[in-house]
Structure formats: C-alpha cells, structure tokens
Design a protein around this motif. Structure first.
Motif, short mmCIF file in Angstrom:
data_model
loop_
_atom_site.label_atom_id
_atom_site.label_comp_id
_atom_site.label_asym_id
_atom_site.label_seq_id
_atom_site.Cartn_x
_atom_site.Cartn_y
_atom_site.Cartn_z
N ASN A 113 -32.36 27.54 5.13
CA ASN A 113 -31.83 28.88 4.90
C ASN A 113 -32.77 29.95 5.45
O ASN A 113 -32.33 30.92 6.09
CB ASN A 113 -31.61 29.12 3.40
N ALA A 185 -22.62 32.28 0.72
CA ALA A 185 -23.86 32.62 1.40
C ALA A 185 -23.59 33.55 2.58
O ALA A 185 -24.32 34.54 2.80
CB ALA A 185 -24.55 31.34 1.89
N ILE A 208 -29.49 33.51 -1.77
CA ILE A 208 -28.57 32.61 -1.08
C ILE A 208 -28.80 31.17 -1.53
O ILE A 208 -27.84 30.43 -1.81
CB ILE A 208 -28.72 32.76 0.44
#
Length: 229
Positions: A113, A185, A208
């Motif tokens: 991420n 997200a 997220i």
C-alpha cells in the motif's frame, strides 16, 4: 539533447537538436510521443479533462499539431495511452515489493500500500489526471480505471490466501470481498486527491490498510494498525 527525467511518466529527452541532427527516426518519434503523453497528463491535471483541448496538450508538449496526429487520432487516444504508461509504472512499484516478501503478511500488505501511494504521490499530475479526471473521459476511460482496481483486488485475494495459520481470526472469503475492500481504498485515495495535493497521499496508508483489513474480516490485524498510529 537535454535529459528531462528517468521517470516513465516524464519525457526521457525533452529537447532535440534543431535542424539536421542525424538522430534516428525512432528516437525522434519516441521523444515526441513521450512529450505528448506528458502534455496530456499535465494539461488534464491543470484544466480538467472536459476543458482540455489538443492545443493545450501541444503547448505543454512542445510539438506541432501535425506531429500530434501522426501519433494519435484524438485527445482521448492520447489520454488513454498516457494512462497505460502511468498504470504500468504504478503496478511496477507494487510488484517490486511483492517480489521481496516480508515474513509478516500484514506488514507485506502495508508495504505494498505504501509503495503504491508513494508512486502516485511522486507524480502529482498523474494522480490528479487519472484518479480524479478520468471519470469524465467517457466509458472506455472509466473501464480502464476499473480494470486497474480489479487487478489490485486480484492481488489482494492472492495475499489473503497466505494468511491461514498466521492470523487466528482468518476465514476464507469470496473474491468479491477483496473487490469491495479495494473499492474502499480507491475511494479514500480519490476523495483525498479531489481536495488536497498529492504529496500528502502517503499519510493515508494506515487508514487504507485499516479499511482493507477490517473489510476482509481481520479485526485484530486492523486494530493493531490503528494502535500503531
């Protein structure tokens, strides 16, 4: 020749020698195409897709209208080509992390991420053009955007399969759950970019990661992310 940037989203060569320079035709054509892709990205980020014209792209790319139509039939084709280059660059950042797995799968998720958000934050024009403005570019552009999200959801489902035995709260989930988590997200990132500069996007990583873990039914892992903030 003047070097511009090593980034795949920016022209590798910005200016070519004037006159009879003897450079290979492929090099000249490649430089022109790179500049047009960069030009459409920057113009769209600055002006919005709907109001951006081919003339706006030419102004930022520094090429002629004749050159534009040697490469693309219209603004949309140029925009979609630029999106593909950007998508490839973002996914390369993701796979660079995946290829060097961490022992803890949750830390692996967070690292992926962060890599993705960092890659987007490093390219503010790309971030605005292809997270926010792409939805106004018509159905084909929107489908390209959703296809990118589906690819990330597939990777998330593969990641989830690595969890049995590592997290006591693990339970099998359908692929649609990963699609929903990735949609959440994506919405968080897009909403942020509608309001704020891209360079702050990396700060969303805990939010997220928390949202993904919670939506995938991993509350203990999600709580650990929240506690570490």
């Amino acid at each position: 020749m003047e070097a511009k940037s090593s980034s795949p989203l920016r022209p590798s060569v910005w200016s070519l020698p004037a006159g009879r320079h003897g450079l290979a035709r492929e090099l000249v054509s490649g430089s022109q195409r790179e500049r047009l892709l960069y030009g459409v990205m920057v113009a769209t980020a600055e002006l919005g897709y709907a109001t951006t014209t081919v003339a706006d792209v030419l102004e930022r790319a520094g090429v002629s209208r004749k050159t534009f139509y040697q490469h693309f039939t219209d603004k949309l084709e140029c925009f979609l080509a630029a999106h593909q280059v950007g998508r490839d660059a973002m996914m390369a950042a993701v796979f660079a992390v995946i290829e060097h797995p961490l022992d803890d799968p949750v830390e692996q998720l967070r690292a992926v991420n962060l890599a993705y958000l960092s890659a987007v934050a490093d390219e503010p024009a790309f971030a605005k053009a292809f997270f926010v403005e792409i939805y106004g570019a018509g159905p084909e552009a929107r489908e390209r955007r959703l296809d990118c999200r589906r690819e990330l959801a597939d990777l998330l489902h593969i990641w989830h399969s690595s969890l049995p035995g590592r997290h006591p709260e693990y339970r099998p989930i359908p692929a649609t759950a990963c699609a929903a988590a990735m949609g959440a997200a994506d919405t968080l990132a897009t909403d942020y970019l509608r309001l704020y500069p891209a360079d702050g996007l990396v700060a969303l990583e805990p939010d997220i990661s928390y949202a993904i873990l919670a939506l995938l039914g991993l509350p203990q892992a999600a709580d650990a992310v929240a506690a570490a903030r």
